[in-house]
Design an enzyme around this catalytic site. Structure first.
Site, PDB file in Angstrom:
ATOM      1  N   ASP A  58       0.841  -1.200   0.000  1.00  0.00           N
ATOM      2  CA  ASP A  58       0.000   0.000   0.000  1.00  0.00           C
ATOM      3  C   ASP A  58       0.878   1.251   0.000  1.00  0.00           C
ATOM      4  OD1 ASP A  58      -1.876   2.110   1.097  1.00  0.00           O
ATOM      5  OD2 ASP A  58      -3.194   0.348   1.083  1.00  0.00           O
ATOM      6  N   PHE A  80      -0.321   6.207 -10.217  1.00  0.00           N
ATOM      7  CA  PHE A  80      -1.706   5.884 -10.595  1.00  0.00           C
ATOM      8  C   PHE A  80      -2.532   5.396  -9.412  1.00  0.00           C
ATOM      9  CE2 PHE A  80       0.823   5.216 -14.442  1.00  0.00           C
ATOM     10  CZ  PHE A  80       0.069   5.849 -15.413  1.00  0.00           C
ATOM     11  N   SER A 124      -7.477  14.543 -12.936  1.00  0.00           N
ATOM     12  CA  SER A 124      -8.729  14.288 -13.653  1.00  0.00           C
ATOM     13  C   SER A 124      -9.373  15.604 -14.065  1.00  0.00           C
ATOM     14  CB  SER A 124      -9.670  13.536 -12.715  1.00  0.00           C
ATOM     15  OG  SER A 124     -10.979  13.533 -13.223  1.00  0.00           O
ATOM     16  N   ALA A 125     -10.094  15.575 -15.162  1.00  0.00           N
ATOM     17  CA  ALA A 125     -10.831  16.756 -15.605  1.00  0.00           C
ATOM     18  C   ALA A 125     -11.877  17.165 -14.572  1.00  0.00           C
ATOM     19  CB  ALA A 125     -11.513  16.469 -16.938  1.00  0.00           C
ATOM     20  N   TYR A 149     -14.345  12.029  -4.303  1.00  0.00           N
ATOM     21  CA  TYR A 149     -13.288  11.548  -5.210  1.00  0.00           C
ATOM     22  C   TYR A 149     -12.645  12.728  -5.936  1.00  0.00           C
ATOM     23  CZ  TYR A 149     -11.073  10.006  -9.466  1.00  0.00           C
ATOM     24  OH  TYR A 149     -10.168   9.862 -10.490  1.00  0.00           O
ATOM     25  N   LYS A 153      -8.684  14.559  -5.735  1.00  0.00           N
ATOM     26  CA  LYS A 153      -7.756  14.873  -6.831  1.00  0.00           C
ATOM     27  C   LYS A 153      -7.319  16.338  -6.748  1.00  0.00           C
ATOM     28  CE  LYS A 153      -7.452  10.933  -8.744  1.00  0.00           C
ATOM     29  NZ  LYS A 153      -6.189  10.216  -8.791  1.00  0.00           N
ATOM     30  N   ASN A 179     -11.893  11.220 -20.447  1.00  0.00           N
ATOM     31  CA  ASN A 179     -12.533   9.925 -20.156  1.00  0.00           C
ATOM     32  C   ASN A 179     -11.783   8.776 -20.827  1.00  0.00           C
ATOM     33  OD1 ASN A 179     -14.616  12.045 -19.654  1.00  0.00           O
ATOM     34  ND2 ASN A 179     -15.851  10.290 -19.092  1.00  0.00           N
ATOM     35  N   ASN A 198     -19.512   1.641 -13.268  1.00  0.00           N
ATOM     36  CA  ASN A 198     -20.076   2.990 -13.119  1.00  0.00           C
ATOM     37  C   ASN A 198     -19.948   3.752 -14.422  1.00  0.00           C
ATOM     38  OD1 ASN A 198     -20.418   2.903 -10.196  1.00  0.00           O
ATOM     39  ND2 ASN A 198     -18.176   2.834 -10.153  1.00  0.00           N
ATOM     40  N   ARG A 231     -18.996  13.857 -23.581  1.00  0.00           N
ATOM     41  CA  ARG A 231     -17.686  13.720 -22.938  1.00  0.00           C
ATOM     42  C   ARG A 231     -16.601  13.551 -23.986  1.00  0.00           C
ATOM     43  NH1 ARG A 231     -20.732  14.810 -19.534  1.00  0.00           N
ATOM     44  NH2 ARG A 231     -21.047  13.893 -17.457  1.00  0.00           N
TER      45      ARG A 231
HETATM   46  P1  NAD Z   1      -7.749   1.259 -11.327  1.00  0.00           P
HETATM   47  O1  NAD Z   1      -8.607   1.127 -10.109  1.00  0.00           O
HETATM   48  O2  NAD Z   1      -7.893   0.264 -12.396  1.00  0.00           O
HETATM   49  O3  NAD Z   1      -6.220   1.334 -10.904  1.00  0.00           O
HETATM   50  C1  NAD Z   1      -5.790   1.874  -9.682  1.00  0.00           C
HETATM   51  C2  NAD Z   1      -4.809   0.881  -9.073  1.00  0.00           C
HETATM   52  O4  NAD Z   1      -4.328   1.398  -7.833  1.00  0.00           O
HETATM   53  C3  NAD Z   1      -5.430  -0.474  -8.782  1.00  0.00           C
HETATM   54  O5  NAD Z   1      -4.599  -1.483  -9.303  1.00  0.00           O
HETATM   55  C4  NAD Z   1      -5.499  -0.535  -7.263  1.00  0.00           C
HETATM   56  O6  NAD Z   1      -5.357  -1.859  -6.792  1.00  0.00           O
HETATM   57  C5  NAD Z   1      -4.338   0.353  -6.882  1.00  0.00           C
HETATM   58  N1  NAD Z   1      -4.453   0.993  -5.561  1.00  0.00           N
HETATM   59  C6  NAD Z   1      -5.505   1.688  -5.087  1.00  0.00           C
HETATM   60  N2  NAD Z   1      -5.209   2.154  -3.867  1.00  0.00           N
HETATM   61  C7  NAD Z   1      -3.940   1.758  -3.582  1.00  0.00           C
HETATM   62  C8  NAD Z   1      -3.080   1.948  -2.484  1.00  0.00           C
HETATM   63  N3  NAD Z   1      -3.463   2.652  -1.411  1.00  0.00           N
HETATM   64  N4  NAD Z   1      -1.843   1.412  -2.515  1.00  0.00           N
HETATM   65  C9  NAD Z   1      -1.440   0.707  -3.597  1.00  0.00           C
HETATM   66  N5  NAD Z   1      -2.219   0.481  -4.670  1.00  0.00           N
HETATM   67  C10 NAD Z   1      -3.456   1.013  -4.656  1.00  0.00           C
HETATM   68  O7  NAD Z   1      -8.001   2.743 -11.897  1.00  0.00           O
HETATM   69  P2  NAD Z   1      -7.504   3.388 -13.257  1.00  0.00           P
HETATM   70  O8  NAD Z   1      -8.697   3.653 -14.080  1.00  0.00           O
HETATM   71  O9  NAD Z   1      -6.375   2.637 -13.817  1.00  0.00           O
HETATM   72  O10 NAD Z   1      -7.011   4.804 -12.709  1.00  0.00           O
HETATM   73  C11 NAD Z   1      -5.656   5.074 -12.430  1.00  0.00           C
HETATM   74  C12 NAD Z   1      -5.552   6.480 -11.853  1.00  0.00           C
HETATM   75  O11 NAD Z   1      -6.075   7.412 -12.794  1.00  0.00           O
HETATM   76  C13 NAD Z   1      -6.354   6.676 -10.568  1.00  0.00           C
HETATM   77  O12 NAD Z   1      -5.612   7.521  -9.712  1.00  0.00           O
HETATM   78  C14 NAD Z   1      -7.611   7.372 -11.041  1.00  0.00           C
HETATM   79  O13 NAD Z   1      -8.186   8.173 -10.030  1.00  0.00           O
HETATM   80  C15 NAD Z   1      -7.048   8.227 -12.167  1.00  0.00           C
HETATM   81  N6  NAD Z   1      -8.066   8.593 -13.166  1.00  0.00           N
HETATM   82  C16 NAD Z   1      -8.804   7.602 -13.748  1.00  0.00           C
HETATM   83  C17 NAD Z   1      -9.794   7.932 -14.674  1.00  0.00           C
HETATM   84  C18 NAD Z   1     -10.653   6.867 -15.288  1.00  0.00           C
HETATM   85  O14 NAD Z   1     -11.735   7.192 -15.779  1.00  0.00           O
HETATM   86  N7  NAD Z   1     -10.237   5.605 -15.338  1.00  0.00           N
HETATM   87  C19 NAD Z   1     -10.005   9.282 -15.008  1.00  0.00           C
HETATM   88  C20 NAD Z   1      -9.211  10.256 -14.404  1.00  0.00           C
HETATM   89  C21 NAD Z   1      -8.246   9.898 -13.476  1.00  0.00           C
HETATM   90  C1  WQD Z   2     -20.092   9.364 -19.191  1.00  0.00           C
HETATM   91  C2  WQD Z   2     -21.463   9.779 -19.699  1.00  0.00           C
HETATM   92  C3  WQD Z   2     -23.147   9.755 -17.975  1.00  0.00           C
HETATM   93  C4  WQD Z   2     -23.078   5.413 -17.330  1.00  0.00           C
HETATM   94  C5  WQD Z   2     -16.544   9.759 -14.309  1.00  0.00           C
HETATM   95  C6  WQD Z   2     -16.015  10.451 -13.106  1.00  0.00           C
HETATM   96  C7  WQD Z   2     -14.777  11.201 -13.428  1.00  0.00           C
HETATM   97  C8  WQD Z   2     -13.761  10.344 -14.191  1.00  0.00           C
HETATM   98  C9  WQD Z   2     -14.350   9.446 -15.214  1.00  0.00           C
HETATM   99  C10 WQD Z   2     -11.910   9.812 -12.830  1.00  0.00           C
HETATM  100  C11 WQD Z   2     -22.207  10.707 -18.730  1.00  0.00           C
HETATM  101  C12 WQD Z   2     -23.457   8.720 -19.037  1.00  0.00           C
HETATM  102  C13 WQD Z   2     -22.821   6.690 -17.795  1.00  0.00           C
HETATM  103  C14 WQD Z   2     -24.324   4.814 -17.623  1.00  0.00           C
HETATM  104  C15 WQD Z   2     -24.979   6.807 -18.822  1.00  0.00           C
HETATM  105  N1  WQD Z   2     -12.988   9.513 -13.386  1.00  0.00           N
HETATM  106  N2  WQD Z   2     -23.765   7.371 -18.526  1.00  0.00           N
HETATM  107  N3  WQD Z   2     -25.231   5.532 -18.363  1.00  0.00           N
HETATM  108  O1  WQD Z   2     -19.274  10.837 -15.508  1.00  0.00           O
HETATM  109  O2  WQD Z   2     -17.752  11.744 -17.306  1.00  0.00           O
HETATM  110  O3  WQD Z   2     -16.776  10.733 -15.324  1.00  0.00           O
HETATM  111  O4  WQD Z   2     -15.554   8.856 -14.778  1.00  0.00           O
HETATM  112  O5  WQD Z   2     -11.388  10.829 -12.571  1.00  0.00           O
HETATM  113  O6  WQD Z   2     -14.277  11.701 -12.230  1.00  0.00           O
HETATM  114  O7  WQD Z   2     -17.000  11.357 -12.608  1.00  0.00           O
HETATM  115  O8  WQD Z   2     -17.893   9.276 -16.979  1.00  0.00           O
HETATM  116  O9  WQD Z   2     -18.324   7.102 -18.025  1.00  0.00           O
HETATM  117  O10 WQD Z   2     -19.448   7.640 -15.821  1.00  0.00           O
HETATM  118  O11 WQD Z   2     -20.191   8.829 -17.880  1.00  0.00           O
HETATM  119  O12 WQD Z   2     -25.835   7.412 -19.471  1.00  0.00           O
HETATM  120  O13 WQD Z   2     -24.622   3.685 -17.223  1.00  0.00           O
HETATM  121  O14 WQD Z   2     -22.280   8.618 -19.811  1.00  0.00           O
HETATM  122  O15 WQD Z   2     -24.313  10.369 -17.521  1.00  0.00           O
HETATM  123  O16 WQD Z   2     -22.953  11.600 -19.498  1.00  0.00           O
HETATM  124  P1  WQD Z   2     -18.032  10.720 -16.275  1.00  0.00           P
HETATM  125  P2  WQD Z   2     -18.951   8.109 -17.135  1.00  0.00           P
END
Ligand code: NAD
Ligand code: WQD
Length: 338
Positions: A58, A80, A124-125, A149, A153, A179, A198, A231
């Site tokens: 961790d 990440f 993140s955006a 969340y 960030k 996204n 989600n 998006r």
């Molecule tokens: P993910 O959950 O697939 O990957 C995150 C990884 O971090 C996982 O493998 C998890 O096991 C590990 N982890 C979580 N907490 C931990 C801890 N305390 N110590 C060690 N490992 C830990 O998510 P992802 O989609 O690959 O996202 C990666 C990063 O990008 C995250 O920080 C997320 O917030 C950010 N991000 C993701 C998105 C998205 O939509 N996927 C968008 C914007 C930002």
């Molecule tokens: C995209 C569009 C929904 C699911 C979230 C987090 C954001 C970022 C990425 C990390 C939206 C619509 C979705 C469904 C739908 N993560 N939708 N039915 O909301 O832009 O961003 O994930 O930083 O912080 O808030 O992405 O993929 O959830 O949604 O209609 O079952 O799809 O309303 O318009 P979002 P999303």
């Protein structure tokens, strides 16, 4: 020298590790596996024919971090690791702030102690909050994220900005992802949500494969061309390329750099359904549901700063994003458990 990838077993991290290995970097992964599977890294090794060092643990475990930095010669950290489920962050704010904010503090303290001061952070955006006009550029002030969340960030961004102000030897990239979707073209690694997805694309994909019956479209009364949310979806492999460019940029120049990683193109939920149906040849049944709490009508990037300063631009189009998602889904209907 090695690169430490925290959260390297996760969705984006595993694609990053694959690319680093392909670029002949030595990689150390630290991941607690709280939201991922070691199988992703096994597959990364098999695709690349190269090995990596994996440490299960961790980022909040300071002793472990100190040992890790003492035992490995780390030049850069790609950070990440974090929890990302928006809904759960509302239910468990303390857990989210502890993991995402305290975890990053522990990581930075250990980096400071070890004299490692190059860091790329997954922002993140969502830090922009609700913005009146599109596209979103980095010169806009950060806003009010609608959930813990998002606030975690934003808090980390503020901490990292203060850190750079306090000591000019730090070099930090804040990468604001739009996204991320898609999967590696091999179809061997991809996004594998633990629970009911989600996010839109994993949900659509599970409907298309028959794991879920119907997609709920969250609102068709937004002020957008077809009423559904818009998006900026970006292929995970493009996102990863952006990190490679950002790593080079912060190695050239210390300080803090903030870059949007997006395509600059917005697609609505209905656009996404149609594109997925075309790529997969399957129907994606959907119904119109109420708006989801905290959702914004539209969000897309102005990615020109990254192009100007990093020489990076997203190359893969929506069709590639959907085909690659579908290939991963078909090959792995139950994700890494398949
Ligand atoms: P993910 O959950 O697939 O990957 C995150 C990884 O971090 C996982 O493998 C998890 O096991 C590990 N982890 C979580 N907490 C931990 C801890 N305390 N110590 C060690 N490992 C830990 O998510 P992802 O989609 O690959 O996202 C990666 C990063 O990008 C995250 O920080 C997320 O917030 C950010 N991000 C993701 C998105 C998205 O939509 N996927 C968008 C914007 C930002
Ligand atoms: C995209 C569009 C929904 C699911 C979230 C987090 C954001 C970022 C990425 C990390 C939206 C619509 C979705 C469904 C739908 N993560 N939708 N039915 O909301 O832009 O961003 O994930 O930083 O912080 O808030 O992405 O993929 O959830 O949604 O209609 O079952 O799809 O309303 O318009 P979002 P999303």
């Amino acid at each position: 020298m090695s690169i430490l990838v925290t959260g390297g077993a996760g969705y984006i991290g595993s694609h990053m590790v694959l690319s680093l290995l392909e670029h002949d970097h030595d990689v150390v992964v630290l991941d607690s596996l709280v939201n991922s599977s070691l199988e992703a890294l096994r597959r990364v090794e098999s695709i690349t024919g190269k090995s990596l060092r994996f440490i299960e643990g961790d980022i909040r475990d300071r002793e472990l971090l100190d040992r890790l930095f003492a035992e490995h010669n780390i030049s850069d950290v790609l950070h990440f690791a974090g929890l990302k489920a928006v809904g759960k962050s509302v239910e468990q704010p303390l857990h989210y702030f502890d993991n995402n904010v305290s975890g990053t503090l522990a990581l930075c303290q250990a980096m400071e102690a070890a004299g490692v001061r190059r860091l790329v952070f997954s922002s993140s955006a969502t830090v922009y909050g609700e913005v009146g006009t599109m596209p979103i550029h980095e010169g806009l002030p950060t806003g009010t994220p609608t959930n813990p969340y998002g606030r975690s960030k934003l808090m980390v961004e503020e901490v990292l900005k203060d850190l750079v102000k306090s000591d000019s030897r730090w070099s930090i990239a804040l990468l604001r992802y739009f996204n991320p979707v898609g999967a590696h073209e091999s179809g061997l690694i991809g996004e594998d949500p633990n629970d009911i997805p989600n996010n839109l694309v994993p949900f659509i994909s599970q409907v298309a494969i028959g794991r879920r019956e119907v997609l709920s479209v969250y609102g068709n009364d937004y002020p957008t061309p077809d009423g559904t949310g818009v998006r900026d979806y970006i292929h995970v492999s493009d996102l990863v390329d952006g990190h490679l460019c950002a790593m080079q940029a912060i190695a050239r120049q210390p300080g803090i750099g903030i870059w949007n990683l997006g395509t600059g193109q917005g697609y609505s939920v209905l656009n996404m359904i149609q594109a997925f149906e075309e790529a997969s040849g399957r129907d994606v049944p959907y119904n119109i549901a109420l708006r989801r709490d905290g959702d914004i009508p539209e969000c897309w990037a102005d990615p020109s700063k990254a192009e100007r300063e990093l020489g990076w631009k997203a190359k893969r189009n929506l069709d590639a994003m959907m085909h690659d998602t579908w290939r991963w889904q078909v090959n792995n209907p139950e994700g890494y458990r398949s």
